[in-house]
Design a protein around this motif. Sequence first.
Motif, short mmCIF file in Angstrom:
data_model
loop_
_atom_site.label_atom_id
_atom_site.label_comp_id
_atom_site.label_asym_id
_atom_site.label_seq_id
_atom_site.Cartn_x
_atom_site.Cartn_y
_atom_site.Cartn_z
N VAL A 189 0.44 -1.64 0.02
CA VAL A 189 -0.16 -0.18 0.07
C VAL A 189 1.22 1.40 -0.13
N ASP A 190 1.07 1.70 -0.85
CA ASP A 190 1.49 3.48 -1.74
C ASP A 190 0.89 3.94 0.20
N ILE A 191 1.76 4.24 1.05
CA ILE A 191 0.87 5.05 2.67
C ILE A 191 0.51 6.82 2.00
N GLY A 192 2.28 7.05 1.02
CA GLY A 192 1.57 8.77 0.72
C GLY A 192 0.46 9.04 -0.32
N ARG A 193 0.07 8.06 -1.01
CA ARG A 193 -1.60 7.88 -2.06
C ARG A 193 -2.14 7.97 -0.88
N GLU A 194 -2.58 6.90 -0.26
CA GLU A 194 -3.08 6.83 1.25
C GLU A 194 -4.07 7.92 1.15
N HIS A 195 -2.91 9.31 1.63
CA HIS A 195 -2.49 9.95 2.41
C HIS A 195 -2.82 11.31 1.59
N ARG A 221 7.87 12.85 -7.64
CA ARG A 221 7.58 11.80 -6.05
C ARG A 221 9.01 10.83 -6.46
N LEU A 222 10.06 11.19 -5.91
CA LEU A 222 11.03 10.21 -6.07
C LEU A 222 11.39 9.40 -4.96
N ASP A 223 10.69 9.77 -3.58
CA ASP A 223 10.73 9.33 -2.80
C ASP A 223 9.05 8.16 -2.15
N HIS A 224 9.46 7.49 -1.82
CA HIS A 224 8.11 6.51 -0.79
C HIS A 224 8.36 5.94 0.73
N MET A 225 7.40 5.70 0.51
CA MET A 225 6.74 4.97 1.93
C MET A 225 5.64 3.77 1.47
N TRP A 226 6.39 2.39 1.60
CA TRP A 226 4.91 1.83 0.91
C TRP A 226 4.81 0.61 2.22
N ALA A 227 3.53 0.24 2.55
CA ALA A 227 3.37 -0.67 3.92
C ALA A 227 2.85 -2.32 3.07
N LEU A 231 -0.32 -3.19 8.38
CA LEU A 231 0.23 -2.42 8.61
C LEU A 231 -0.02 -0.69 7.90
N ALA A 232 -0.31 -0.81 7.28
CA ALA A 232 -1.05 0.43 5.97
C ALA A 232 -1.66 0.91 7.13
N ALA A 233 -3.06 0.50 6.89
CA ALA A 233 -4.56 0.50 7.81
C ALA A 233 -3.89 0.81 9.82
N GLN A 234 -2.89 0.20 10.16
CA GLN A 234 -2.92 1.09 11.30
C GLN A 234 -1.65 2.66 10.48
N ALA A 235 -1.21 3.22 9.78
CA ALA A 235 -0.82 4.45 9.72
C ALA A 235 -1.80 5.03 9.77
N ARG A 236 -1.40 6.09 10.50
CA ARG A 236 -2.52 7.30 11.08
C ARG A 236 -2.69 8.79 10.85
N SER A 237 -1.11 8.70 10.47
CA SER A 237 -0.41 10.41 9.68
C SER A 237 0.94 10.36 8.50
N HIS A 238 0.47 11.27 8.21
CA HIS A 238 1.63 11.08 6.66
C HIS A 238 1.78 12.58 6.75
N GLY A 239 2.80 13.05 6.07
CA GLY A 239 3.85 14.01 6.12
C GLY A 239 4.70 14.25 5.14
#
Length: 262
Positions: A189-195, A221-227, A231-239
């Motif tokens: 799951v692409d955390i950045g694009r979820e938020h 956007r070359l930098d990413h955080m994927w889960a 675990l992605a369901a537990q992401a609460r914030s992104h910046g």
Amino acid sequence: MLSVATWNINSVRLRLPLVQRYLAEHAPDILCLQEIKCQEDQFPAQALAEMGYEHQAICGQKGYHGVATVSRVPIREITRHDWQDNGEARHVGIEVVGRDLFLENVYVPAGGDVPDREVNVKFGQKLDFLERMARWADSVDKPTLIVGDFNVAPLESDVWSHKQLLKVVSHTPIEVEALDRFRHAHGWVDIGREHVPHPERYYSWWSYRSPDWKKNDRGRRLDHMWASPALAAQARSHGVLEEARNWEKPSDHVPLVTGFDV
């Protein structure tokens, strides 16, 4: 909450004051750095330990590449994958002790200037790197977060001009397809694009060649955080800290950070 940040620092020794500023002002629990450009014994371990980041996993080499993960909470290094298949320091994997979370810090090759593996060896190495990552991801069976400089901007809204960059390394269809194979191999799951949902503008890199990066805003956007999905369901914030691109002697990348309820 556990906060994890990622940042291609483009020489940790040159930009140690920026790392210290970021840690002092934003205090993520864990910071993953890419392109540290130093051997392990040259890494500013003591300076960061004095700020509370005493738990460290460093994979370095002389002058180029290199990744490091520093943490305020206990971590244990578990892997160093050679996805480049030539010994370059581009990955370190850790387990967050006492938390159900495994964290992979990766620096994917840039790939040179010509998007053709027949005439550009570096481009072929990049595609092969992504393929090896995909084969690894196919066997991942733990709650995992993979972060870093992927050197691919996959979506149209990940670049300042989709049309003008279609034949530019980092946004070519063949790179996007290779990264997509990696994503599907584990169901990341692409955390950045979820938020920051597509098609909203979302950049993490601006070239040094731009005389006024903010005005021209020719970012990618070359930098990413994927889960992993659970675990992605537990992401609460992104910046994204775009202002770091305006700091004195900045990296051409800026930090990303995600907070997890783990």
